[in-house]
Enzyme design. Structure first.
Site, PDB file in Angstrom:
ATOM      1  N   ASP A   1       0.825  -1.204   0.000  1.00 19.22           N
ATOM      2  CA  ASP A   1       0.000   0.000   0.000  1.00 19.22           C
ATOM      3  C   ASP A   1       0.867   1.265   0.000  1.00 19.22           C
ATOM      4  OD1 ASP A   1      -2.421   1.357   0.084  1.00 19.22           O
ATOM      5  OD2 ASP A   1      -3.202   0.203   1.773  1.00 19.22           O
TER       6      ASP A   1
ATOM      7  N   ASP B   1      -9.883   3.656  -3.608  1.00 19.48           N
ATOM      8  CA  ASP B   1     -10.659   2.513  -3.106  1.00 19.48           C
ATOM      9  C   ASP B   1     -12.090   2.495  -3.639  1.00 19.48           C
ATOM     10  OD1 ASP B   1      -8.388   2.097  -1.703  1.00 19.48           O
ATOM     11  OD2 ASP B   1      -9.346   2.029   0.268  1.00 19.48           O
TER      12      ASP B   1
HETATM   13  C1  GLA Z   1      -5.908   1.323   1.408  1.00 16.44           C
HETATM   14  C2  GLA Z   1      -6.061   0.338   0.258  1.00 16.44           C
HETATM   15  C3  GLA Z   1      -7.194  -0.625   0.566  1.00 16.44           C
HETATM   16  C4  GLA Z   1      -6.915  -1.348   1.880  1.00 16.44           C
HETATM   17  C5  GLA Z   1      -6.677  -0.350   2.999  1.00 16.44           C
HETATM   18  C6  GLA Z   1      -6.158  -0.989   4.264  1.00 16.44           C
HETATM   19  O1  GLA Z   1      -7.008   2.157   1.503  1.00 16.44           O
HETATM   20  O2  GLA Z   1      -6.275   1.002  -0.953  1.00 16.44           O
HETATM   21  O3  GLA Z   1      -7.383  -1.543  -0.480  1.00 16.44           O
HETATM   22  O4  GLA Z   1      -5.789  -2.156   1.707  1.00 16.44           O
HETATM   23  O5  GLA Z   1      -5.712   0.634   2.625  1.00 16.44           O
HETATM   24  O6  GLA Z   1      -5.927  -0.085   5.288  1.00 16.44           O
END
Ligand code: GLA
Length: 424
Positions: free
Chosen positions: A170, A225
């Protein structure tokens, strides 16, 4: 952890490379030529077709534990997900203790994983699945657990010792880090373990990974996301979670970069997480058409027959997994109506999706002979005045004649009709 001389040298090389030709713009213009980094993680051909799996985040966020996940592994197999082709079982954020141990090592949270991570990985493997784990290039993960920055090689060795097969990496709390260099460093650390570990980049498309991630990892998130909503983004304070259609609309500009071992990741699926049946079907169809990784994010233990039917549909999955590895292109569309998406398939076949974006039913009347297909990227074309194709309506599970006759059908709101075309 102190960096070795080798690591520092590598970082220097990549700093030089990163200043070269990476300012190219994307869009619908002709493909840009981009200088790539040396191929870091490419010997293994880990993802010739889009990776398929399950990830804990969309349903459970950090509320995961060994018992829950063992049950999920069991259902992964008994529900038919494994038979349908899904392989990776990935723990997202929240699996760690809040601190590294006195040796600087990451530790699985002993309350959540009393048997330890190696035992959990062994359980996943014992079912014939592959085991994925999550961390972050920054000082902390997005949920505040210890990040990997400065610990790349020791974390990679730890994952390899557990038998990790996939790392999702990430981009939170990265301050001034250079994305390309940070991901290359981690790719090299994974490579150095000698274990084939699929590398899933997750920097949300902020630094145009489609321009440089081929050769670094097998898949890279191209957007922020997802949220379980078909057409409405959700404002979360400091950031915005994206609807299915918002993510879909970002794909045409990066279509040309998608391909074997370097997939544009449209984010994990929200099928079974609250949208209507038609919306779930349209969402899944579009991920198949886009040749995007298929990573389910629902509670497999509670999935309805309809959800299961979508996620395990072998014909739809075959479109996603087609060996050509090409994403669909959009030939027409307007925000309130029906869009037509075309995916060239192997053996000169095609998949065509009529996507009804609107909140009303829409009727399609499509005359094949007046609409020859031509894909500039693959050079595949179809002139229906010369060649007749057999039509199969994939979700209706019906053969519906040939391209000699116009196709007419009403598509419910927020739904799709998906056709495959095979030469007769
Ligand atoms: C980010 C990523 C998500 C998830 C969260 C976890 O937002 O894009 O897919 O992995 O972190 O905290």
């Amino acid at each position: 952890m102190k960096k070795t001389v080798g690591q520092i040298l590598w970082m220097g090389v990549f700093t030089l490379l990163s200043t070269s030709s990476l300012l190219a713009q994307t869009g619908n213009e002709a493909p840009v030529k981009v200088e790539k980094a040396s191929r870091v993680n490419k010997v293994t051909n880990l993802a010739p077709t889009p990776p398929m799996g399950w990830n804990s985040w969309n349903t459970f966020q950090t509320n995961i534990n060994e018992q829950l996940l063992r049950n999920m592994v069991d259902v992964y197999v008994s529900s038919g997900m494994k038979d349908a082709g899904y392989r990776y079982f990935t723990l997202d954020d929240g699996w760690m203790s809040m601190e590294r141990d006195q040796n600087g090592q990451l530790v699985a949270d002993p309350k959540k994983f009393p048997s330890g991570m190696k035992a959990f990985a062994d359980y996943v493997h014992s079912k014939g699945l592959k085991f994925g784990i999550y961390n972050c290039a920054g000082d902390k993960t997005c949920a505040g657990y210890p990040g990997t920055r400065g610990h790349e090689y020791e974390d990679a060795r730890l994952y390899a010792s557990w038998g990790v097969d996939l790392l999702k990496y990430d981009w939170c709390n990265t301050d001034s880090l250079n994305a390309r260099e940070a991901y290359i460093t981690m790719a090299r650390a994974l490579q150095a373990t000698g274990r084939p570990i699929l590398f899933s980049l997750c920097e949300w498309g902020n630094h145009q990974p489609w321009l440089w991630a081929d050769g670094v990892g097998e898949m890279y998130r191209a957007t922020g996301d997802i949220t379980a909503n078909f057409d409405k983004d959700k404002h979360m304070g400091t950031w915005t979670a994206l609807s299915v259609l918002t993510i879909v609309d970002k794909q045409p500009a990066i279509r040309q970069y998608n391909g074997p071992n370097h997939w544009n990741d449209a984010d994990m699926l929200e099928v079974g997480n609250g949208m209507s049946y038609g919306e779930d079907k349209a969402h899944f169809t579009m991920w198949c058409m886009l040749a995007a990784p298929l990573v389910a994010g629902n509670d497999l233990r509670k999935m309805s027959a309809q959800t299961r039917g979508i996620l395990t549909d072998k014909e739809a999955i075959a479109i996603n997994q087609d060996a050509m590895g090409v994403a669909a292109y959009r030939i027409s569309g307007n925000a309130d109506g029906v869009e037509i998406w075309i995916k060239p398939l192997s053996n000169k076949n095609w998949a065509i999706c009529f996507l009804n974006r609107s909140a009303q039913p829409q009727t399609v009347d499509y005359n094949w002979t007046k609409n020859a297909l031509h894909d500039a990227q693959t050079k595949q074309d179809a002139d229906f005045t010369k060649t007749t194709y057999k039509l199969h309506s994939l979700w209706d599970k019906k053969d519906i004649g040939t391209t000699k006759k116009a196709f007419k059908q009403t598509i419910p709101a927020h739904d799709v009709v998906l056709l495959t075309l095979k030469q007769s």
